[in-house]
Design an enzyme around this catalytic site. Structure first.
Site, short mmCIF file in Angstrom:
data_model
loop_
_atom_site.label_atom_id
_atom_site.label_comp_id
_atom_site.label_asym_id
_atom_site.label_seq_id
_atom_site.Cartn_x
_atom_site.Cartn_y
_atom_site.Cartn_z
N ASN A 24 -8.13 -10.14 -1.45
CA ASN A 24 -7.16 -9.25 -0.58
C ASN A 24 -7.46 -9.54 0.86
O ASN A 24 -8.69 -9.56 1.57
CB ASN A 24 -7.52 -7.89 -0.69
CG ASN A 24 -7.10 -7.39 -2.12
OD1 ASN A 24 -6.70 -8.28 -2.96
ND2 ASN A 24 -7.02 -6.20 -2.42
N SER B 12 0.90 -1.28 0.13
CA SER B 12 0.18 0.06 0.08
C SER B 12 0.81 1.53 -0.02
O SER B 12 1.97 1.23 0.34
CB SER B 12 -1.08 -0.05 1.38
OG SER B 12 -0.03 0.27 2.46
N ARG C 215 13.30 -10.01 19.17
CA ARG C 215 13.36 -11.06 18.32
C ARG C 215 12.56 -12.45 18.75
O ARG C 215 12.10 -13.00 18.06
CB ARG C 215 14.96 -11.38 18.09
CG ARG C 215 15.63 -10.12 17.38
CD ARG C 215 16.93 -10.52 17.35
NE ARG C 215 17.57 -10.32 18.64
CZ ARG C 215 19.08 -10.32 19.18
NH1 ARG C 215 19.77 -10.14 18.00
NH2 ARG C 215 19.43 -10.19 20.30
N ARG D 271 -2.69 -8.87 10.59
CA ARG D 271 -2.38 -7.89 11.54
C ARG D 271 -3.01 -8.47 12.89
O ARG D 271 -2.23 -8.25 13.88
CB ARG D 271 -3.13 -6.45 11.22
CG ARG D 271 -2.67 -5.66 9.91
CD ARG D 271 -3.51 -4.38 9.85
NE ARG D 271 -2.96 -3.84 8.71
CZ ARG D 271 -3.19 -2.36 8.47
NH1 ARG D 271 -3.76 -1.69 9.38
NH2 ARG D 271 -2.78 -2.19 7.40
N SER E 59 -10.80 -10.29 4.69
CA SER E 59 -10.44 -10.89 5.83
C SER E 59 -11.48 -11.54 6.86
O SER E 59 -12.53 -11.00 6.65
CB SER E 59 -9.67 -9.92 6.99
OG SER E 59 -8.30 -9.76 6.52
N GLY F 248 -10.93 -3.77 7.18
CA GLY F 248 -10.77 -3.70 8.66
C GLY F 248 -11.51 -4.76 9.50
O GLY F 248 -11.82 -5.90 8.70
N ASP G 67 -1.21 -1.60 -3.89
CA ASP G 67 -2.81 -1.64 -3.29
C ASP G 67 -3.22 -0.23 -3.30
O ASP G 67 -2.27 0.68 -2.61
CB ASP G 67 -2.55 -2.38 -1.85
CG ASP G 67 -4.04 -2.80 -1.60
OD1 ASP G 67 -4.94 -3.08 -2.51
OD2 ASP G 67 -4.12 -2.88 -0.33
P1 13P Z 1 -9.06 -6.69 4.86
O1 13P Z 1 -9.01 -5.05 5.86
O2 13P Z 1 -10.32 -7.44 4.90
O3 13P Z 1 -7.89 -7.57 5.37
O4 13P Z 1 -8.75 -6.12 3.44
C1 13P Z 1 -7.63 -5.74 2.84
C2 13P Z 1 -7.76 -5.24 1.63
O5 13P Z 1 -9.01 -5.24 0.73
C3 13P Z 1 -6.30 -4.80 1.01
O6 13P Z 1 -6.87 -3.85 -0.06
O1 G3H Z 2 -7.07 -1.65 2.18
C1 G3H Z 2 -6.16 -1.21 2.83
C2 G3H Z 2 -5.11 -2.18 3.23
O2 G3H Z 2 -5.48 -2.97 4.24
C3 G3H Z 2 -3.74 -1.51 3.49
O3 G3H Z 2 -3.86 -0.76 4.59
O4 G3H Z 2 -3.15 1.31 3.76
O5 G3H Z 2 -2.98 0.76 6.25
O6 G3H Z 2 -1.35 -0.21 4.77
P1 G3H Z 2 -2.86 0.36 4.87
ZN ZN Z 3 -8.75 -2.97 -0.21
#
Ligand code: 13P
Ligand code: G3H
Ligand code: ZN
Length: 321
Positions: free
Chosen positions: A258, A48, A285, A264, A218, A180, A81
């Site tokens: 995705n 991202s 570590r 996380r 997710s 999220g 992304d």
């Molecule tokens: P999640 O927040 O469901 O893991 O989706 C991630 C995503 O779409 C990244 O582009």
């Molecule tokens: O859709 C977003 C992804 O979960 C990436 O998240 O922009 O916080 O790296 P981020």
């Molecule tokens: Zn996304």
């Protein structure tokens, strides 16, 4: 070995979905490569804008190059992304990426088309493919927050016009998911009819099928959330996508799914439990090692649900490698 996202999509289309995993650091990278080799799965690394800025884009790209040397059997693509126009151009010009996502989904339809078309033209000139988004997912992505009231499913009729006029190679369609850990109030099913209608409309227009991308996928495992909360976390009322819906979606033409939030959660659970159980510890570590193992296990299990596990040999033959 880095391949194009188009090659991965072509092999997966109608059969399975390739996991597209967001990474930010060395530990995630190690766990991702290990988990995908353990499950013999191809994968897509997603960076991202935030991940590229977290340390430095050159740092995370160098980490991927190092992993490529450490794990020469891995087959994967590298993808931007949720890019804005400037970041897409930066990635296209870098020569390192397989594909980019231009996300102008928050702009009005005509503006989304104009921005996406500019990115497609520039990407295609350099041999990269482009994922574009139409419709709006709820939740948080980068610095944009979309409340559930403003989230809207992709309109299949608009999707065909959008694909026709932009020439995008894959479509991120809003089918009821959101980014999220708080996706639904109670378990909900995805809007598969949107995918079916998009592909049917493309066929009716005499166009080739276009791979669909599922964002916000997710599953937010409740056991993971329970353990995080038992170790001091406060993640209430979280809810994710049912993993058993990945394969049905893949059969309809979803080739890229995705996943970021679930990874996380693994990180948070490992580190909360580790420091709860080892209050005198300050060497990062040992938990880092636990995380790499746990992340690899999580990735391998996710690839089974996506149907990408066990596909490496067939993909290698398909690629002639
Ligand atoms: P999640 O927040 O469901 O893991 O989706 C991630 C995503 O779409 C990244 O582009
Ligand atoms: O859709 C977003 C992804 O979960 C990436 O998240 O922009 O916080 O790296 P981020
Ligand atoms: Zn996304």
């Amino acid at each position: 070995m880095i391949v194009t996202t188009a090659q991965l999509s072509k092999h997966a289309y109608g059969k399975y979905a390739v996991g597209a995993y967001n990474i930010n650091n060395i530990e995630q990278t190690m766990g991702l490569f290990r988990g995908c080799l353990d499950s013999q799965a191809p994968f897509i690394i997603q960076l991202s804008k935030g991940a590229r800025q977290y340390s430095d884009k050159r740092m995370i790209e160098a980490v991927i190059r190092a992993a490529d040397e450490i794990f020469p059997e891995a087959i994967y693509a590298v993808h931007l992304d949720h890019g804005d126009e400037a970041t897409c151009y930066d990635c296209i010009d870098s020569g390192f990426y397989s594909s980019v996502m231009i996300d102008a989904s928050h702009s009005p339809f005509e503006e989304n088309i104009a921005i996406t078309k500019r990115v497609v033209d520039r990407a295609h000139a350099k041999g990269l493919t482009v994922e574009a988004e139409l419709g709006q997912l709820g939740g948080v992505e980068e610095d944009v927050v979309v409340d559930e009231g403003n989230a809207c499913l992709t309109n299949p009729a608009e999707a065909v016009e959008f694909i026709q006029r932009t020439g995008c190679d894959a479509l991120a369609a809003a089918i009821g998911t959101s980014h999220g850990a708080f996706k639904f109030k109670g378990q909900q099913s995805l809007h598969f009819e949107v995918i079916e209608q998009i592909e049917a409309n493309l066929a009716a227009a005499g166009m080739q099928p276009v791979p669909i991308v599922m964002h916000g996928s997710s599953s937010v495992p409740q056991e993971e959330v329970r353990r995080i909360n038992a170790a001091g976390g406060k993640i209430a009322d979280s809810c994710g996508v049912n993993e058993d819906e990945y394969l049905p979606a893949a059969k309809l033409g979803v080739t890229k799914i995705n996943i970021d939030t679930d990874g996380r959660l693994v990180w948070t659970r490992v580190h909360r439990e580790f420091f709860r159980d080892n209050p005198g510890q300050f060497d990062f570590r040992p938990p880092g090692k636990v995380f790499m193992d746990e992340y690899a296990k999580f990735i391998a299990a996710k690839n089974v649900k996506l149907g990408s596990a066990g596909q490496l040999a067939s993909l290698r033959a398909f690629l002639g490698k």
